[in-house]
Enzyme design. Sequence first.
Site, PDB file in Angstrom:
ATOM      1  N   LYS A 194       0.873  -1.180   0.000  1.00 19.40           N
ATOM      2  CA  LYS A 194       0.000   0.000   0.000  1.00 19.40           C
ATOM      3  C   LYS A 194       0.912   1.234   0.000  1.00 19.40           C
ATOM      4  O   LYS A 194       1.512   1.576   1.002  1.00 19.40           O
ATOM      5  CB  LYS A 194      -0.860  -0.014   1.276  1.00 19.40           C
ATOM      6  CG  LYS A 194      -2.175   0.726   1.179  1.00 19.40           C
ATOM      7  CD  LYS A 194      -2.099   2.225   0.989  1.00 19.40           C
ATOM      8  CE  LYS A 194      -1.891   3.051   2.219  1.00 19.40           C
ATOM      9  NZ  LYS A 194      -1.869   4.507   1.887  1.00 19.40           N
ATOM     10  N   GLU A 269       9.002   0.441  11.137  1.00 20.38           N
ATOM     11  CA  GLU A 269      10.157   1.328  10.887  1.00 20.38           C
ATOM     12  C   GLU A 269       9.622   2.742  10.975  1.00 20.38           C
ATOM     13  O   GLU A 269       8.936   3.208  10.063  1.00 20.38           O
ATOM     14  CB  GLU A 269      10.723   1.074   9.483  1.00 20.38           C
ATOM     15  CG  GLU A 269      11.412  -0.257   9.300  1.00 20.38           C
ATOM     16  CD  GLU A 269      12.751  -0.318  10.015  1.00 20.38           C
ATOM     17  OE1 GLU A 269      13.321   0.745  10.317  1.00 20.38           O
ATOM     18  OE2 GLU A 269      13.198  -1.431  10.313  1.00 20.38           O
ATOM     19  N   CYS A 303      14.025   9.475   6.859  1.00 20.51           N
ATOM     20  CA  CYS A 303      13.740   9.111   8.252  1.00 20.51           C
ATOM     21  C   CYS A 303      14.948   9.236   9.159  1.00 20.51           C
ATOM     22  O   CYS A 303      14.822   9.623  10.321  1.00 20.51           O
ATOM     23  CB  CYS A 303      13.205   7.696   8.312  1.00 20.51           C
ATOM     24  SG  CYS A 303      14.310   6.491   7.548  1.00 20.51           S
ATOM     25  N   GLU A 399      10.116  15.762  15.670  1.00 18.65           N
ATOM     26  CA  GLU A 399      10.531  15.445  14.301  1.00 18.65           C
ATOM     27  C   GLU A 399       9.786  16.353  13.325  1.00 18.65           C
ATOM     28  O   GLU A 399       8.555  16.347  13.304  1.00 18.65           O
ATOM     29  CB  GLU A 399      10.207  13.978  13.964  1.00 18.65           C
ATOM     30  CG  GLU A 399      10.668  13.592  12.563  1.00 18.65           C
ATOM     31  CD  GLU A 399      10.109  12.263  12.056  1.00 18.65           C
ATOM     32  OE1 GLU A 399       8.930  11.962  12.303  1.00 18.65           O
ATOM     33  OE2 GLU A 399      10.865  11.534  11.397  1.00 18.65           O
TER      34      GLU A 399
HETATM   35  P1  NDP Z   1       2.397   8.085   7.835  1.00 19.62           P
HETATM   36  O1  NDP Z   1       2.549   7.306   9.094  1.00 19.62           O
HETATM   37  O2  NDP Z   1       1.443   9.192   7.802  1.00 19.62           O
HETATM   38  O3  NDP Z   1       1.975   7.110   6.637  1.00 19.62           O
HETATM   39  C1  NDP Z   1       2.718   5.939   6.307  1.00 19.62           C
HETATM   40  C2  NDP Z   1       1.832   5.014   5.498  1.00 19.62           C
HETATM   41  O4  NDP Z   1       0.759   4.539   6.327  1.00 19.62           O
HETATM   42  C3  NDP Z   1       1.158   5.687   4.306  1.00 19.62           C
HETATM   43  O5  NDP Z   1       1.039   4.765   3.229  1.00 19.62           O
HETATM   44  C4  NDP Z   1      -0.216   6.017   4.862  1.00 19.62           C
HETATM   45  O6  NDP Z   1      -1.184   6.213   3.865  1.00 19.62           O
HETATM   46  C5  NDP Z   1      -0.493   4.774   5.689  1.00 19.62           C
HETATM   47  N1  NDP Z   1      -1.512   4.903   6.718  1.00 19.62           N
HETATM   48  C6  NDP Z   1      -2.077   6.027   7.243  1.00 19.62           C
HETATM   49  N2  NDP Z   1      -2.970   5.698   8.201  1.00 19.62           N
HETATM   50  C7  NDP Z   1      -2.977   4.343   8.294  1.00 19.62           C
HETATM   51  C8  NDP Z   1      -3.680   3.398   9.112  1.00 19.62           C
HETATM   52  N3  NDP Z   1      -4.547   3.776  10.037  1.00 19.62           N
HETATM   53  N4  NDP Z   1      -3.427   2.077   8.944  1.00 19.62           N
HETATM   54  C9  NDP Z   1      -2.517   1.657   8.028  1.00 19.62           C
HETATM   55  N5  NDP Z   1      -1.822   2.510   7.215  1.00 19.62           N
HETATM   56  C10 NDP Z   1      -2.040   3.837   7.352  1.00 19.62           C
HETATM   57  O7  NDP Z   1       3.869   8.545   7.451  1.00 19.62           O
HETATM   58  P2  NDP Z   1       4.302   9.484   6.239  1.00 19.62           P
HETATM   59  O8  NDP Z   1       3.872   8.866   4.946  1.00 19.62           O
HETATM   60  O9  NDP Z   1       3.893  10.862   6.546  1.00 19.62           O
HETATM   61  O10 NDP Z   1       5.883   9.336   6.282  1.00 19.62           O
HETATM   62  C11 NDP Z   1       6.682  10.122   7.084  1.00 19.62           C
HETATM   63  C12 NDP Z   1       7.083   9.388   8.342  1.00 19.62           C
HETATM   64  O11 NDP Z   1       7.681   8.129   8.013  1.00 19.62           O
HETATM   65  C13 NDP Z   1       8.127  10.134   9.139  1.00 19.62           C
HETATM   66  O12 NDP Z   1       7.810  10.103  10.509  1.00 19.62           O
HETATM   67  C14 NDP Z   1       9.402   9.343   8.876  1.00 19.62           C
HETATM   68  O13 NDP Z   1      10.353   9.476   9.888  1.00 19.62           O
HETATM   69  C15 NDP Z   1       8.894   7.950   8.736  1.00 19.62           C
HETATM   70  N6  NDP Z   1       9.809   7.114   7.960  1.00 19.62           N
HETATM   71  C16 NDP Z   1      10.528   6.138   8.602  1.00 19.62           C
HETATM   72  C17 NDP Z   1      11.463   5.372   7.901  1.00 19.62           C
HETATM   73  C18 NDP Z   1      12.235   4.272   8.570  1.00 19.62           C
HETATM   74  O14 NDP Z   1      12.809   3.436   7.860  1.00 19.62           O
HETATM   75  N7  NDP Z   1      12.307   4.208   9.881  1.00 19.62           N
HETATM   76  C19 NDP Z   1      11.713   5.607   6.465  1.00 19.62           C
HETATM   77  C20 NDP Z   1      10.885   6.642   5.894  1.00 19.62           C
HETATM   78  C21 NDP Z   1       9.967   7.363   6.635  1.00 19.62           C
HETATM   79  P3  NDP Z   1      -1.452   7.687   3.276  1.00 19.62           P
HETATM   80  O15 NDP Z   1      -0.139   8.365   3.069  1.00 19.62           O
HETATM   81  O16 NDP Z   1      -2.143   7.409   2.008  1.00 19.62           O
HETATM   82  O17 NDP Z   1      -2.284   8.387   4.308  1.00 19.62           O
END
Ligand code: NDP
Length: 495
Positions: A194, A269, A303, A399
């Site tokens: 997804k 992650e 991240c 963050e």
């Molecule tokens: P989000 O947590 O907002 O979203 C991550 C994914 O989860 C998206 O595909 C999102 O969909 C989906 N999602 C949202 N709500 C739900 C739910 N209730 N159940 C299941 N899936 C859901 O993160 P961001 O996309 O804003 O990414 C940024 C964040 O990711 C930062 O905090 C960053 O640090 C972290 N990150 C961590 C990494 C690591 O390896 N540790 C690497 C890269 C980023 P949609 O976007 O369509 O709402």
Amino acid sequence: MTEVALLDSVVTFLSKPLGSFIDGAAVVDGQAGAIDIINPATEQVIARVQQASASQVDAAVAAASRAFQGSWAQTSPYLRGVLLNKLADAIEAHGEELAQLEALNSGKAINVARGLEVAQSVIFLRYFAGWTTKINGESITPSLPSMAGEHYTAFTRREPVGVVAGIVPWNFPLLIAVWKLGSALATGCTIVLKPSEFSPLSLLRLVELAKEVGLPNGAINVVTGAGQVGQQLTEHAAVRKVSFTGSVPTGIAVGAAAMKSKLTRVTLELGGKNPAALLADVNIDEIIPGLLMTAFTHQGQICASPERIYVHRSRIDELSEKLGAALASLKIGSPLDESVQFGPLANKAHYDKIVGYFARMGEGNQVVTGGKTVGGKGYFVQPTLLRTTTPDDLFLTEETFGPIVCLMPFDTDEELLELLNDTPYGLGASLWTNDLSKALRMIPRIESGTVWVNMHTFLDPAVPFGGSKSSGIGREFGSAFIEAFTELKSVMIRY
Ligand code: NDP
């Protein structure tokens, strides 16, 4: 400004109906409505993607289940490796196309899209391909004494967990999807991915390539849409593992939902507030390029990027002046311009969040450079450097996931260790020094999934990566991913 010319294949891809990819076919109809995909550099709609309906999510999981028990189970480990290598070759062959889609969709500078996102996707996939033939259990000699002359022997098997839900954030949609599908397919699992609603395009092209190179239908599926789609996957009874990358709050919700569903396995992650520490002996001129790259590549939307930099008090003025000057000279502009070093933020929601942080600057900190939007069309902001002397400054604790870095001085090593660990997060940290002996003594005392020395945010497929504390659960890469994507079965035999 000279922009690279879009490939015909990119233009064709953007103009066709797009949607989920289920059981080897694009699914572009449905009742769930379509999402406009926005180019963050121009704010123009570049594509429309049909969202997956609830029944289409069910169909994707059903296709992955069939492939798990059928075609993928019948594909030998050797052939799995061959197919993953073929997919890596296809990504390489279509590298420019995928890089252009990334630049258009997520605002990544084209050189970063080519040299980081696409190139690393190839490297990681080839690494996972190498593991397919090396996943084994062990033979064990049972410890209990024999009662009446009987013997025992035992062994373990590493068995794939089953259908994996891979939930991908918007910052590196191709690379992070490759981490997940590579881990799943190498261990014999199948996957439903997804992507974020903001940036699904490069992954949708990738699954077309997967079909072309011969991956069986259902082995990799993609369901498009917003958070609700991810939630349905997480709670799906036939999903055996959720591999989630994203923010801490969503990660906690996903982890709780997965546990509540059927004790579904989960790796998380998550985000961080990663520190870099510059000890007194650093050569500032030497490290500026490395710091710039690690903190401001893809506009800081990485991240593990450092957002707080602790600098020995004797060196902070020099660093502030030189890093500030380097940032002010970065070329900001269209991600399709090869000379541009700094593009737009990836989407409007994130731009609004960063602008909100700009409005809160100056409460106890000093703006060295940046802190403003760029103006005109697109979600452009300035790379920003702040200084503070307050350990609980907002910009040392929250963050931002953007191009905002805050400097803070320290005097002693003990004080530095306290500052480094004074956070609920623990994803990545770095020490910058030529005093290796001191670094080696500090490393065990730093609460972080990874500690880099004289580098930061270098992810290598052979080196485990993941968060400690609130930055996540589990590790990816190295051999660590195997534990996360397999169950260990013990077999004991009496003879
Ligand atoms: P989000 O947590 O907002 O979203 C991550 C994914 O989860 C998206 O595909 C999102 O969909 C989906 N999602 C949202 N709500 C739900 C739910 N209730 N159940 C299941 N899936 C859901 O993160 P961001 O996309 O804003 O990414 C940024 C964040 O990711 C930062 O905090 C960053 O640090 C972290 N990150 C961590 C990494 C690591 O390896 N540790 C690497 C890269 C980023 P949609 O976007 O369509 O709402």
